[in-house]
Design a protein around this motif. Structure first.
Motif, PDB file in Angstrom:
ATOM      1  N   UNK A 136     -30.456  45.771 -99.781  1.00 35.59           N
ATOM      2  CA  UNK A 136     -30.787  44.342 -99.773  1.00 35.59           C
ATOM      3  C   UNK A 136     -29.975  43.541-100.789  1.00 35.59           C
ATOM      4  N   UNK A 137     -29.091  44.172-101.517  1.00 39.60           N
ATOM      5  CA  UNK A 137     -28.344  43.473-102.570  1.00 39.60           C
ATOM      6  C   UNK A 137     -27.285  42.552-101.972  1.00 39.60           C
ATOM      7  N   UNK A 138     -26.883  41.503-102.704  1.00 37.86           N
ATOM      8  CA  UNK A 138     -25.781  40.661-102.246  1.00 37.86           C
ATOM      9  C   UNK A 138     -24.498  41.460-102.003  1.00 37.86           C
ATOM     10  N   UNK A 139     -24.278  42.529-102.780  1.00 39.96           N
ATOM     11  CA  UNK A 139     -23.092  43.362-102.569  1.00 39.96           C
ATOM     12  C   UNK A 139     -23.095  43.985-101.178  1.00 39.96           C
ATOM     13  N   UNK A 140     -24.282  44.429-100.735  1.00 34.68           N
ATOM     14  CA  UNK A 140     -24.389  45.028 -99.400  1.00 34.68           C
ATOM     15  C   UNK A 140     -24.063  43.997 -98.324  1.00 34.68           C
ATOM     16  N   UNK A 141     -24.531  42.757 -98.520  1.00 34.88           N
ATOM     17  CA  UNK A 141     -24.227  41.701 -97.554  1.00 34.88           C
ATOM     18  C   UNK A 141     -22.739  41.382 -97.560  1.00 34.88           C
ATOM     19  N   UNK A 142     -22.127  41.287 -98.743  1.00 33.77           N
ATOM     20  CA  UNK A 142     -20.706  40.978 -98.845  1.00 33.77           C
ATOM     21  C   UNK A 142     -19.863  42.024 -98.129  1.00 33.77           C
ATOM     22  N   UNK A 143     -20.198  43.295 -98.340  1.00 34.36           N
ATOM     23  CA  UNK A 143     -19.451  44.376 -97.692  1.00 34.36           C
ATOM     24  C   UNK A 143     -19.558  44.275 -96.177  1.00 34.36           C
ATOM     25  N   UNK A 144     -20.761  43.980 -95.686  1.00 34.90           N
ATOM     26  CA  UNK A 144     -20.967  43.890 -94.238  1.00 34.90           C
ATOM     27  C   UNK A 144     -20.264  42.668 -93.646  1.00 34.90           C
TER      28      UNK A 144
ATOM     29  N   UNK B 255     -27.016  35.528 -87.569  1.00 33.58           N
ATOM     30  CA  UNK B 255     -28.394  35.579 -88.041  1.00 33.58           C
ATOM     31  C   UNK B 255     -28.486  36.577 -89.177  1.00 33.58           C
ATOM     32  N   UNK B 256     -29.267  36.272 -90.205  1.00 37.20           N
ATOM     33  CA  UNK B 256     -29.275  37.130 -91.389  1.00 37.20           C
ATOM     34  C   UNK B 256     -30.669  37.216 -92.011  1.00 37.20           C
ATOM     35  N   UNK B 257     -31.003  38.414 -92.478  1.00 36.65           N
ATOM     36  CA  UNK B 257     -32.150  38.619 -93.363  1.00 36.65           C
ATOM     37  C   UNK B 257     -31.573  39.062 -94.695  1.00 36.65           C
ATOM     38  N   UNK B 258     -31.773  38.261 -95.728  1.00 34.79           N
ATOM     39  CA  UNK B 258     -31.158  38.554 -97.024  1.00 34.79           C
ATOM     40  C   UNK B 258     -32.018  38.006 -98.147  1.00 34.79           C
ATOM     41  N   UNK B 259     -31.767  38.498 -99.353  1.00 40.15           N
ATOM     42  CA  UNK B 259     -32.489  38.014-100.526  1.00 40.15           C
ATOM     43  C   UNK B 259     -31.957  36.648-100.923  1.00 40.15           C
ATOM     44  N   UNK B 260     -32.816  35.864-101.554  1.00 42.62           N
ATOM     45  CA  UNK B 260     -32.435  34.527-102.015  1.00 42.62           C
ATOM     46  C   UNK B 260     -31.830  34.656-103.407  1.00 42.62           C
ATOM     47  N   UNK B 261     -30.502  34.736-103.448  1.00 42.93           N
ATOM     48  CA  UNK B 261     -29.772  34.989-104.694  1.00 42.93           C
ATOM     49  C   UNK B 261     -28.526  34.100-104.699  1.00 42.93           C
ATOM     50  N   UNK B 262     -28.062  33.644-105.888  1.00 41.86           N
ATOM     51  CA  UNK B 262     -26.872  32.775-105.916  1.00 41.86           C
ATOM     52  C   UNK B 262     -25.667  33.360-105.186  1.00 41.86           C
ATOM     53  N   UNK B 263     -25.432  34.659-105.336  1.00 37.92           N
ATOM     54  CA  UNK B 263     -24.287  35.273-104.651  1.00 37.92           C
ATOM     55  C   UNK B 263     -24.489  35.278-103.138  1.00 37.92           C
ATOM     56  N   UNK B 264     -25.721  35.526-102.709  1.00 34.87           N
ATOM     57  CA  UNK B 264     -26.012  35.484-101.274  1.00 34.87           C
ATOM     58  C   UNK B 264     -25.743  34.090-100.726  1.00 34.87           C
TER      59      UNK B 264
END
Length: 340
Positions: A102-110, A122-131
């Motif tokens: 669930x980390x922003x790093x995982x989203x960035x890689x994908x 469409x995305x399910x992700x944590x609410x984080x500045x990097x996200x």
């Protein structure tokens, strides 16, 4: 007789070339001209409509980024998205990316594997500045964005598809208080991850109603388990040991199997009221076996269908945001478990 590109051009006073660029989502048309074209297309009935959402005139390529892992609800959601998209002529392709966490790093890689043909995500992700920055870059590249299940309001998404999570948490507290009928004592809370805005909102709603209406009930432990069943099992075992007369357990996210395992093994004299989210094969069994008292379901099938429709609608629309409409949660008890 269906309107043509020439009819739209005459209606809005623009060239057929400009109309064609807008309808096919190609660059070269100003925001003002895009607005004029889309309004004319709607008025003339050129664009198809589903569930009162205007759809694009050409098939679109959709991609979804979901932290599926071992989460049954996420598996069901991905399956329903693929099934529904495969039956819609206006979906040219639909690809599901299984995030490695669930980390922003995982989203960035994908996101680095995002197709150049993608029109909507469409995305399910944590609410984080990097996200939020990752999603902002995506939208600035011309891709429409929809958030699912847990919203990220500061991201430039066209729509959020899911339940009102704060209301879901308030509902859980109301049910807990009513089930316990005025008894005084301790509750345990198992939180998936507060990094998800949806989980944070559920916890806030739950605590709010307890404070307002059930001051006789106190949350004695609230453990964040990052949706790991082993962690929820350990947290529940500890809570049951520390509070032999524990009155209730509220599972905010995943990790339900660990709670059920702990209840089965300890066999307390009076089973604590167990409330959780999402109707899956697993939670159906908990209801039937009287381990869980109620499941607050956000309806994976409906979220899947609406996420596809909202993405198509956002691709067709010149407006940055679509009308917000929450999905109504379902309360599932042992006696009304729907047919699978």
């Amino acid at each position: 007789m269906k309107a043509t590109v020439s009819d739209i051009a005459r209606n809005c006073g623009l060239s057929t070339a400009t109309v064609d660029r807008v309808l096919n989502n190609r660059p070269g048309a100003s925001a003002a001209n895009r607005q004029r074209v889309m309004e004319a297309a709607k008025q003339l009935g050129y664009l198809p409509v589903a569930d009162q959402v205007t759809l694009p005139s050409r098939p679109a390529n959709l991609e979804f980024f979901l932290p599926i892992g071992s989460n049954d609800f996420m598996h069901d959601l991905a399956k329903h998205i693929e099934d529904y998209a495969s039956r819609l002529p206006l979906v040219a392709s639909c690809r599901i990316h299984n995030l490695a966490g669930i980390s922003p790093n995982a989203l960035q890689t994908a996101v680095e594997k995002l197709s150049l043909r993608a029109n909507g995500v469409g995305v399910i992700a944590v609410d984080h500045p990097r996200t939020r920055n990752i999603l902002r870059d995506m939208v600035e590249a011309g891709i429409r964005l929809v958030t699912l299940v847990s919203d990220i309001p500061a991201a430039p998404r066209s729509a959020y598809v899911g339940i009102d999570n704060r209301v879901a948490g308030r509902t859980a507290a109301l049910l807990m208080g009513r089930f316990l009928g005025g008894r005084e004592g301790q509750l345990a809370m198992v939180v998936g991850s507060r990094s998800y805005r949806g989980h944070e909102e559920r916890e806030m709603g739950f605590r709010s109603v307890l404070g307002e209406e059930f001051p006789n009930l106190t949350v004695s432990s609230a453990v964040e388990i990052n949706d790991e069943p082993d962690a929820s099992y350990a947290a529940t075992m500890k809570a049951l040991r520390n509070e032999p007369e524990l009155l209730g357990i509220y599972c905010v996210g995943a990790g339900r199997s660990g709670i059920a395992k702990a209840i089965r093994e300890t066999r307390p004299n009076r089973k604590p009221v167990f409330i959780c989210h999402d109707l899956t094969r697993e939670t159906r069994g908990y209801l039937v076996d009287d381990l869980a008292d109620v499941v607050i379901d956000q309806n994976a099938r409906l979220i899947a269908e609406q996420s596809v429709i909202q993405l198509l609608g956002s691709i067709a629309s010149s407006a940055p945001y679509l009308t917000r409409k929450f999905i109504e949660p379902r309360l599932i008890f042992r006696e009304n478990v729907p047919v699978q």
